[in-house]
Motif scaffolding. Structure first.
Motif, PDB file in Angstrom:
ATOM      1  N   ASP A  28      -2.134   1.625   9.327  1.00 10.87           N
ATOM      2  CA  ASP A  28      -3.449   2.259   9.442  1.00 10.87           C
ATOM      3  C   ASP A  28      -4.510   1.511   8.632  1.00 10.87           C
ATOM      4  O   ASP A  28      -5.564   1.159   9.157  1.00 10.87           O
ATOM      5  N   ILE A  29      -4.225   1.254   7.363  1.00 15.32           N
ATOM      6  CA  ILE A  29      -5.245   0.571   6.554  1.00 15.32           C
ATOM      7  C   ILE A  29      -5.339  -0.906   6.926  1.00 15.32           C
ATOM      8  O   ILE A  29      -6.406  -1.498   6.828  1.00 15.32           O
ATOM      9  N   GLU A  31      -5.015  -2.100   9.982  1.00 18.67           N
ATOM     10  CA  GLU A  31      -5.816  -2.166  11.200  1.00 18.67           C
ATOM     11  C   GLU A  31      -7.308  -2.177  10.880  1.00 18.67           C
ATOM     12  O   GLU A  31      -8.087  -2.908  11.483  1.00 18.67           O
ATOM     13  N   ARG A  32      -7.691  -1.377   9.906  1.00 18.48           N
ATOM     14  CA  ARG A  32      -9.109  -1.340   9.516  1.00 18.48           C
ATOM     15  C   ARG A  32      -9.515  -2.632   8.822  1.00 18.48           C
ATOM     16  O   ARG A  32     -10.615  -3.123   9.013  1.00 18.48           O
ATOM     17  N   TYR A  33      -8.614  -3.180   8.026  1.00 22.12           N
ATOM     18  CA  TYR A  33      -8.917  -4.393   7.273  1.00 22.12           C
ATOM     19  C   TYR A  33      -8.997  -5.620   8.189  1.00 22.12           C
ATOM     20  O   TYR A  33      -9.950  -6.390   8.136  1.00 22.12           O
ATOM     21  N   TYR A  34      -7.975  -5.780   9.028  1.00 20.67           N
ATOM     22  CA  TYR A  34      -7.896  -6.949   9.913  1.00 20.67           C
ATOM     23  C   TYR A  34      -8.694  -6.781  11.210  1.00 20.67           C
ATOM     24  O   TYR A  34      -8.897  -7.745  11.937  1.00 20.67           O
ATOM     25  N   ARG A  35      -9.048  -5.532  11.527  1.00 15.30           N
ATOM     26  CA  ARG A  35      -9.703  -5.191  12.793  1.00 15.30           C
ATOM     27  C   ARG A  35      -8.812  -5.525  13.989  1.00 15.30           C
ATOM     28  O   ARG A  35      -9.278  -5.905  15.059  1.00 15.30           O
ATOM     29  N   ARG A  37      -4.270  -4.685  15.064  1.00 14.19           N
ATOM     30  CA  ARG A  37      -3.000  -4.097  14.603  1.00 14.19           C
ATOM     31  C   ARG A  37      -2.207  -5.157  13.835  1.00 14.19           C
ATOM     32  O   ARG A  37      -1.959  -6.244  14.365  1.00 14.19           O
ATOM     33  N   ARG A 126     -10.966   0.596  -1.003  1.00 16.21           N
ATOM     34  CA  ARG A 126     -11.796  -0.427  -0.377  1.00 16.21           C
ATOM     35  C   ARG A 126     -13.100   0.175   0.144  1.00 16.21           C
ATOM     36  O   ARG A 126     -13.168   1.361   0.456  1.00 16.21           O
ATOM     37  N   ASP A 128     -14.433  -0.263   3.105  1.00 22.82           N
ATOM     38  CA  ASP A 128     -14.349   0.192   4.494  1.00 22.82           C
ATOM     39  C   ASP A 128     -13.677   1.553   4.659  1.00 22.82           C
ATOM     40  O   ASP A 128     -13.786   2.159   5.712  1.00 22.82           O
ATOM     41  N   LEU A 129     -13.042   2.064   3.634  1.00 24.10           N
ATOM     42  CA  LEU A 129     -12.384   3.368   3.717  1.00 24.10           C
ATOM     43  C   LEU A 129     -13.384   4.465   3.323  1.00 24.10           C
ATOM     44  O   LEU A 129     -13.218   5.193   2.351  1.00 24.10           O
ATOM     45  N   GLU A 131     -14.351   7.384   4.607  1.00 23.50           N
ATOM     46  CA  GLU A 131     -13.992   8.803   4.605  1.00 23.50           C
ATOM     47  C   GLU A 131     -13.241   9.190   3.336  1.00 23.50           C
ATOM     48  O   GLU A 131     -13.491  10.252   2.759  1.00 23.50           O
TER      49      GLU A 131
END
Length: 161
Positions: A28-29, A31-35, A37, A126, A128-129, A131
Motif C-alpha cells: 500500500d505505501i 504503491e503511493r511512493y512508486y506510483r 505496484r 511521509r 504523501d501520506l 490522510e
C-alpha cells in the motif's frame, strides 16, 4: 459492520496473519511512493531493510485489528528509550477506511505504549501520506524536529500520553 465486530489484539509479528498484513502495508505505501505496484522483490527488500522484530515483548508490541473476523489493519509500538515509544506500521485495509477505524487503532497503540511505560509516543511519516498525517494531528500529535534519519521520513510527530 458495527463496532462490536471490531477488535484489536496483540499477536506475534511473525505469525501468518501478521506477516500477511505487513506485506499488504508495504504494498500500500509502496504503491503511493512508486506510483505503481511494487514487485514482490521490492516488498521483500523493504521488509528486510526495516524488519518488525522490535515490535515484540518486552520492548514492543504488534497489534492486529480484525473486523467481523477479517484482518482489517495493524500497528506496532516499540520503546525507543525509557519513557519514549515509537509508533510503527500503522495500516488500515482500504476496505475498512473512512469509518473511524484508524482512530480506534491509534488509541489501541497508545494504550500499548502506556503499557510499556511510555509517557510519550513518536512517529515518522511521509509527505504523501496526507490522510494519516491529518489523523495524527486530529488526535493530538504535534510536529517535532527530526528524531531519526529514516530514508523515507519527512515529518516527525510526538504526543504526550
Amino acid at each position: 459492520m458495527n463496532d462490536q465486530e471490531w477488535s484489536v489484539a496483540p499477536v506475534g509479528v511473525h505469525e501468518t496473519m501478521a506477516t500477511a498484513v505487513l506485506r499488504r502495508y508495504i504494498l500500500d505505501i509502496g504503491e503511493r511512493y512508486y506510483r505503481r505496484r511494487p514487485t514482490e522483490a521490492e516488498v521483500d527488500a523493504a521488509l528486510a531493510e526495516d524488519p518488525s522484530d522490535e515490535l515484540a515483548p518486552p520492548r514492543g508490541e504488534f497489534l492486529l485489528a480484525t473486523w467481523a473476523g477479517s484482518v482489517a489493519g495493524c500497528v506496532g509500538v516499540r520503546l525507543l528509550e525509557p519513557g519514549i515509544a515509537e509508533l510503527k506500521r500503522m495500516f488500515v485495509e482500504p476496505w475498512a477506511r473512512g469509518r473511524g477505524r484508524g482512530a480506534l487503532l491509534l488509541a489501541a497503540a497508545e494504550e500499548a505504549a502506556r503499557g510499556l511505560g511510555a509517557r510519550a509516543i513518536r512517529l515518522d511519516t511521509r509527505t504523501d501520506l496526507v490522510e494519516v498525517r491529518a489523523l495524527y494531528a486530529r488526535h493530538g500529535y504535534a510536529e517535532i524536529p527530526a528524531y531519526n534519519d529514516g530514508p523515507y521520513a519527512q515529518h516527525w510527530f510526538e504526543k504526550r500520553l
